[in-house]
Design a protein around this motif. Structure first.
Motif, PDB file in Angstrom:
ATOM      1  N   SER A 230       4.713  -9.536  -0.772  1.00 49.56           N
ATOM      2  CA  SER A 230       4.912  -8.830   0.493  1.00 49.56           C
ATOM      3  C   SER A 230       5.872  -9.636   1.359  1.00 49.56           C
ATOM      4  O   SER A 230       5.626 -10.806   1.656  1.00 49.56           O
ATOM      5  CB  SER A 230       3.576  -8.644   1.213  1.00 49.56           C
ATOM      6  N   VAL A 336       4.802   2.974   1.288  1.00 49.11           N
ATOM      7  CA  VAL A 336       5.903   2.040   1.523  1.00 49.11           C
ATOM      8  C   VAL A 336       5.993   1.050   0.372  1.00 49.11           C
ATOM      9  O   VAL A 336       4.969   0.548  -0.115  1.00 49.11           O
ATOM     10  CB  VAL A 336       5.707   1.281   2.854  1.00 49.11           C
ATOM     11  N   GLU A 337       7.233   0.765  -0.049  1.00 53.52           N
ATOM     12  CA  GLU A 337       7.495  -0.221  -1.095  1.00 53.52           C
ATOM     13  C   GLU A 337       8.675  -1.095  -0.685  1.00 53.52           C
ATOM     14  O   GLU A 337       9.682  -0.593  -0.192  1.00 53.52           O
ATOM     15  CB  GLU A 337       7.846   0.462  -2.419  1.00 53.52           C
ATOM     16  N   GLY A 338       8.540  -2.404  -0.892  1.00 57.17           N
ATOM     17  CA  GLY A 338       9.655  -3.330  -0.752  1.00 57.17           C
ATOM     18  C   GLY A 338      10.283  -3.593  -2.101  1.00 57.17           C
ATOM     19  O   GLY A 338       9.754  -3.168  -3.139  1.00 57.17           O
ATOM     20  N   GLU A 341       7.947  -5.440  -4.399  1.00 61.75           N
ATOM     21  CA  GLU A 341       6.808  -4.589  -4.718  1.00 61.75           C
ATOM     22  C   GLU A 341       7.193  -3.510  -5.725  1.00 61.75           C
ATOM     23  O   GLU A 341       6.419  -3.219  -6.646  1.00 61.75           O
ATOM     24  CB  GLU A 341       6.276  -3.957  -3.432  1.00 61.75           C
ATOM     25  N   GLU A 360       0.395   0.986  13.409  1.00 63.06           N
ATOM     26  CA  GLU A 360       0.908   0.073  12.393  1.00 63.06           C
ATOM     27  C   GLU A 360      -0.186  -0.857  11.881  1.00 63.06           C
ATOM     28  O   GLU A 360      -0.144  -1.313  10.749  1.00 63.06           O
ATOM     29  CB  GLU A 360       2.071  -0.748  12.950  1.00 63.06           C
ATOM     30  N   GLY A 465      15.399   4.848   2.182  1.00 58.40           N
ATOM     31  CA  GLY A 465      15.312   3.398   2.269  1.00 58.40           C
ATOM     32  C   GLY A 465      15.368   2.733   0.914  1.00 58.40           C
ATOM     33  O   GLY A 465      15.075   3.338  -0.123  1.00 58.40           O
ATOM     34  N   ARG A 468      13.221  -1.254   2.321  1.00 54.85           N
ATOM     35  CA  ARG A 468      11.886  -0.757   2.691  1.00 54.85           C
ATOM     36  C   ARG A 468      11.878   0.736   2.403  1.00 54.85           C
ATOM     37  O   ARG A 468      12.191   1.565   3.249  1.00 54.85           O
ATOM     38  CB  ARG A 468      11.574  -1.021   4.166  1.00 54.85           C
ATOM     39  N   ARG A 469      11.531   1.078   1.170  1.00 57.25           N
ATOM     40  CA  ARG A 469      11.524   2.493   0.796  1.00 57.25           C
ATOM     41  C   ARG A 469      10.226   3.128   1.259  1.00 57.25           C
ATOM     42  O   ARG A 469       9.138   2.657   0.925  1.00 57.25           O
ATOM     43  CB  ARG A 469      11.680   2.664  -0.712  1.00 57.25           C
ATOM     44  N   SER A 470      10.359   4.198   2.025  1.00 54.15           N
ATOM     45  CA  SER A 470       9.201   4.843   2.633  1.00 54.15           C
ATOM     46  C   SER A 470       9.207   6.325   2.292  1.00 54.15           C
ATOM     47  O   SER A 470      10.229   7.002   2.431  1.00 54.15           O
ATOM     48  CB  SER A 470       9.229   4.660   4.159  1.00 54.15           C
TER      49      SER A 470
END
Length: 560
Positions: A230, A336-338, A341, A360, A465, A468-470
């Protein structure tokens, strides 16, 4: 016994209650940080004489007396359909919280509170402004906190259901919502006598002490190793160093640390590059270790369960916290993915809830965990994630590549020009800029692959994204409006951004860079009655040409 004027269906009036007497220990300890510097100054100025110690002791005793006065003059009670918090230390003040406005009740226990067997109960009413929490009881016993939480949440649901019943309309509820069963008894012994019928759901949950509890997820201890993946936790070592430097500059004079000493140390470290490199290497090596520790501190024993019409997320090692989310106010979720991740097949999820303060933090459904597990748990608690996202036009790919590459090429070109014209020092900027421009190619392509939107008849979903793909999945009933935004560059590319206005979560979820015809068609597909007056049909087909002969919400364009 019910208070004066209490009628059928009206909650009884409780007697005024006080916090636990143990707050007489926690309040003075909590005040110590603010008293530390004044007491130290008093001792220094007094030369550590008996008189200075006497004055310091008087200040400590005064803090205890002040805490005792606060405890004696603060009461809380449920009066009819409201919770009253009364304080009369100097002047009398009464804070009134209508039970029907309560969105959630959180019970947390910091370390000292856990040691003494007390807790902090916070009441969230979804109020706007800086103070998201409108009510706080700092120092109730654990048993009283759980009892009061059950009473407040039950009365909040029962009051809303009675109001709906009085209007003669059944409340609309989405998949996964709970009912108020007729004849159910609340923790105070009051019968609700009403029922919420969830649309399209055959599962019923009774409200009251006998409501079965369902546990969706309990985090295995071995999953704490996912913490280093993370990004937020990985940067903790650098945040600690920055915080220490900031504290040295802010409190240096009080702690008798000259700012010049800090600056001299920084200059000395800069003059010894080997030591500087070694320090940076140590920080990088500490990143995964400290990230795992911080992940464990915040997410220890994470549990997601459903009870009494609420989703309840509990977690925390040092400070344990239980957050309650009213299920009938949940409108969807955000997955959400970084980069790390995604590479490891992990993800996180937040609930999209109406009237939720501090979403949040309070809205988190799942911490970093395997993607399949996150989607399974969220699917059971709220609903499945939308699949089969519609791709965006090739012009969107060109925009993603341009925005990822062009700024670095400009910087590199300026740096190369400066290096040839003035000094070779500028090559130190040109080379990294060129490398970042090259890295912009896969980044831009990945940003394009992440774009997508869809609507399955009940939920819409938008995704964007890369770093930070959301992906947001929102129920159709949550959409309260649309914003179609088009910049000058988007007009030249034949694209626009469609933002679904939602009265929950962040307030709006965009479908970025969709086609000029696809954007309005997507909005019209979700809410056809809203956009029909603003859409004009394609021109009728003429002999020798192809086209649709009539108006179509999905094939029209926006009228000027």
């Amino acid at each position: 016994m019910a208070g004066p004027g209490a009628g059928p269906g009206v909650p009884p009036t409780e007697r005024p209650l006080r916090l636990s007497p143990k707050v007489l220990l926690t309040d003075p300890i909590r005040m110590l940080p603010s008293l530390l510097l004044p007491l130290a100054g008093l001792l220094f100025l007094g030369g550590f004489s008996p008189g200075s110690f006497g004055w310091a002791g008087t200040a400590v005793v005064g803090s205890v007396v002040f805490a005792a006065a606060r405890w004696l003059t603060f009461t809380y009670q449920i009066v009819g359909d409201r919770l009253e918090l009364t304080r009369s230390l100097i002047s009398r003040s009464v804070r009134t919280i209508p039970l029907e406005r309560i969105r959630g009740v959180d019970v947390s226990a910091p370390p000292l509170h856990r040691l003494l067997g007390i807790a902090v109960l916070r009441i969230d009413t979804g109020a706007s402004g800086d103070e998201k929490q409108e009510g706080e009881l700092d120092g109730v016993t654990v048993e009283e906190g759980e009892r009061l939480k059950a009473v407040l949440l039950w009365h909040a649901r029962a009051r809303t259901a009675r109001r709906v019943q009085a209007r003669g309309a059944a409340p609309a509820a989405g998949a996964g919502s709970d009912e108020l069963a007729a004849g159910a008894t609340d923790p105070s012994g009051v019968s609700a006598g009403v029922r919420e019928e969830p649309a399209g759901s055959s599962t019923r949950h009774e409200v009251g002490d006998t409501t079965p509890e369902r546990v969706f997820f309990v985090m295995p201890r071995k999953w704490l190793v996912y913490g280093p993946l993370s990004g937020a936790y990985l940067l903790t070592p650098f945040a600690l160093v920055a915080g220490a430097v900031g504290a040295a500059f802010q409190w240096g004079s009080e702690l008798r640390v000259d700012r010049r000493v800090v600056l001299d140390f920084g200059e000395w470290l800069w003059g010894h590059p080997l030591l500087l490199v070694a320090a940076l290497i140590l920080l990088f090596l500490a990143m995964p270790v400290i990230a795992a520790i911080m992940y464990a501190v915040f997410n220890w024993n994470f549990t997601l369960r459903a009870a009494e019409g609420y989703l309840i997320a509990g977690r925390g090692l040092v400070t344990h916290r239980n957050v309650s989310l009213e299920r009938r106010r949940v409108r969807g979720f955000e997955f959400v993915e970084g980069p790390a991740e995604r590479w490891a097949g992990l993800g996180r999820a937040w609930a999209i809830v109406t009237g939720l303060g501090d979403s949040e933090t309070r809205g988190q459904l799942m911490p970093v965990a395997p993607r399949d597990t996150v989607l399974k748990v969220v699917g059971e608690a709220i609903g499945p994630i939308a699949s089969g996202l519609r791709p965006h036009p090739p012009a969107a790919r060109r925009r993603r590549l341009f925005r990822a590459i062009f700024p670095w090429l400009v910087i590199a070109a300026c740096a190369v020009t400066a290096a040839w014209t003035w000094s070779g020092f500028w090559w130190a900027l040109a080379v990294p800029a060129l490398l970042l421009a090259l890295l912009g190619v896969p980044l831009g392509l990945d940003r394009y692959r992440s774009l997508g939107h869809t609507y399955d008849g009940s939920r819409l979903s938008v995704r964007s994204g890369s770093l930070r793909r959301s992906q947001a999945v929102v129920e159709q009933r949550a959409v309260v409006g649309w914003t179609l935004r088009q910049t000058w560059f988007q007009r030249r590319a034949g694209l626009l951004t469609v933002i679904a206005g939602v009265g929950a979560g962040t307030g709006g979820y965009p479908a970025v860079d969709v086609g000029e015809a696809e954007g309005p068609a997507f909005a019209a597909e979700v809410t056809p009655a809203w956009l029909a007056p603003f859409l004009v049909p394609h021109a009728p087909a003429t002999p020798g040409t192809s086209g649709s002969p009539g108006p179509s919400p999905s094939g029209g364009r926006l009228s000027p």
